[in-house]
Motif scaffolding. Sequence first.
Motif, PDB file in Angstrom:
ATOM      1  N   TYR A 114      19.295  74.881  55.533  1.00  0.00           N
ATOM      2  CA  TYR A 114      19.744  75.140  54.216  1.00  0.00           C
ATOM      3  C   TYR A 114      19.704  73.667  53.645  1.00  0.00           C
ATOM      4  O   TYR A 114      20.268  72.650  54.183  1.00  0.00           O
ATOM      5  N   ALA A 115      19.370  73.704  52.491  1.00  0.00           N
ATOM      6  CA  ALA A 115      19.596  72.395  51.454  1.00  0.00           C
ATOM      7  C   ALA A 115      19.659  72.914  50.075  1.00  0.00           C
ATOM      8  O   ALA A 115      19.211  74.020  49.774  1.00  0.00           O
ATOM      9  N   GLY A 137      21.451  83.340  57.871  1.00  0.00           N
ATOM     10  CA  GLY A 137      22.554  82.507  57.759  1.00  0.00           C
ATOM     11  C   GLY A 137      23.603  82.842  56.797  1.00  0.00           C
ATOM     12  O   GLY A 137      23.184  83.108  55.597  1.00  0.00           O
ATOM     13  N   VAL A 138      24.841  82.981  57.338  1.00  0.00           N
ATOM     14  CA  VAL A 138      25.937  83.509  56.507  1.00  0.00           C
ATOM     15  C   VAL A 138      27.306  82.432  56.176  1.00  0.00           C
ATOM     16  O   VAL A 138      27.840  82.249  55.354  1.00  0.00           O
ATOM     17  N   LEU A 145      26.212  75.683  54.763  1.00  0.00           N
ATOM     18  CA  LEU A 145      25.405  76.475  55.795  1.00  0.00           C
ATOM     19  C   LEU A 145      24.409  75.696  56.615  1.00  0.00           C
ATOM     20  O   LEU A 145      23.709  74.924  55.800  1.00  0.00           O
ATOM     21  N   PRO A 146      24.095  75.473  58.050  1.00  0.00           N
ATOM     22  CA  PRO A 146      23.116  74.685  58.709  1.00  0.00           C
ATOM     23  C   PRO A 146      21.839  75.254  58.438  1.00  0.00           C
ATOM     24  O   PRO A 146      20.718  74.435  58.153  1.00  0.00           O
ATOM     25  N   PHE A 147      21.563  76.525  58.287  1.00  0.00           N
ATOM     26  CA  PHE A 147      20.232  77.185  58.458  1.00  0.00           C
ATOM     27  C   PHE A 147      20.353  78.486  57.557  1.00  0.00           C
ATOM     28  O   PHE A 147      21.425  79.454  57.770  1.00  0.00           O
ATOM     29  N   MET A 148      19.384  78.661  56.976  1.00  0.00           N
ATOM     30  CA  MET A 148      19.388  79.947  55.690  1.00  0.00           C
ATOM     31  C   MET A 148      18.890  81.109  56.646  1.00  0.00           C
ATOM     32  O   MET A 148      19.397  82.239  56.195  1.00  0.00           O
ATOM     33  N   ALA A 149      18.023  80.795  57.528  1.00  0.00           N
ATOM     34  CA  ALA A 149      17.664  81.807  58.460  1.00  0.00           C
ATOM     35  C   ALA A 149      16.732  81.213  59.635  1.00  0.00           C
ATOM     36  O   ALA A 149      16.570  80.043  59.780  1.00  0.00           O
TER      37      ALA A 149
END
Length: 130
Positions: free
Chosen positions: A37-38, A72-73, A82-86
């Motif tokens: 995520y960014a 990612g939620v 969030l560290p990762f979107m998916a």
Amino acid sequence: MLSFFFLTTCCAVFAQEKQDVAAVDKGVTKVSVMYPYAEGKTFNMEYYESKHMPMVAKFLGSNLIKYTIEKGVASGIPNQPLPFMAIGTFYVKSLSDYQAAIAPNRDAIRADFQNYTNVSPVILVSEVVK
């Protein structure tokens, strides 16, 4: 009667999920493709689920045990990004067979990224120990 049907259905779904988790044995190779995520980054989950992951799964053929897709939620730390979107994960029987299947298709896989994200994924290859 309706609550009995609901309870029976829920138990059947839980039993199937438990069986799916148990289907991955010790020693299996797990390839996790994680999309960080960014701010300003995007991810089209519908495309990823319906087009990209099935395309890669076809390339893997009979070496593929199963694949999973996670959205990612939240972060594990409250009020943190969030560290990762998916995360897309492939469970395969053989790492060398995985690599042999991906190598000739790498350009097609990478070219498809633009259809669902503007993020470069982080890939982790690991061995299931339990």
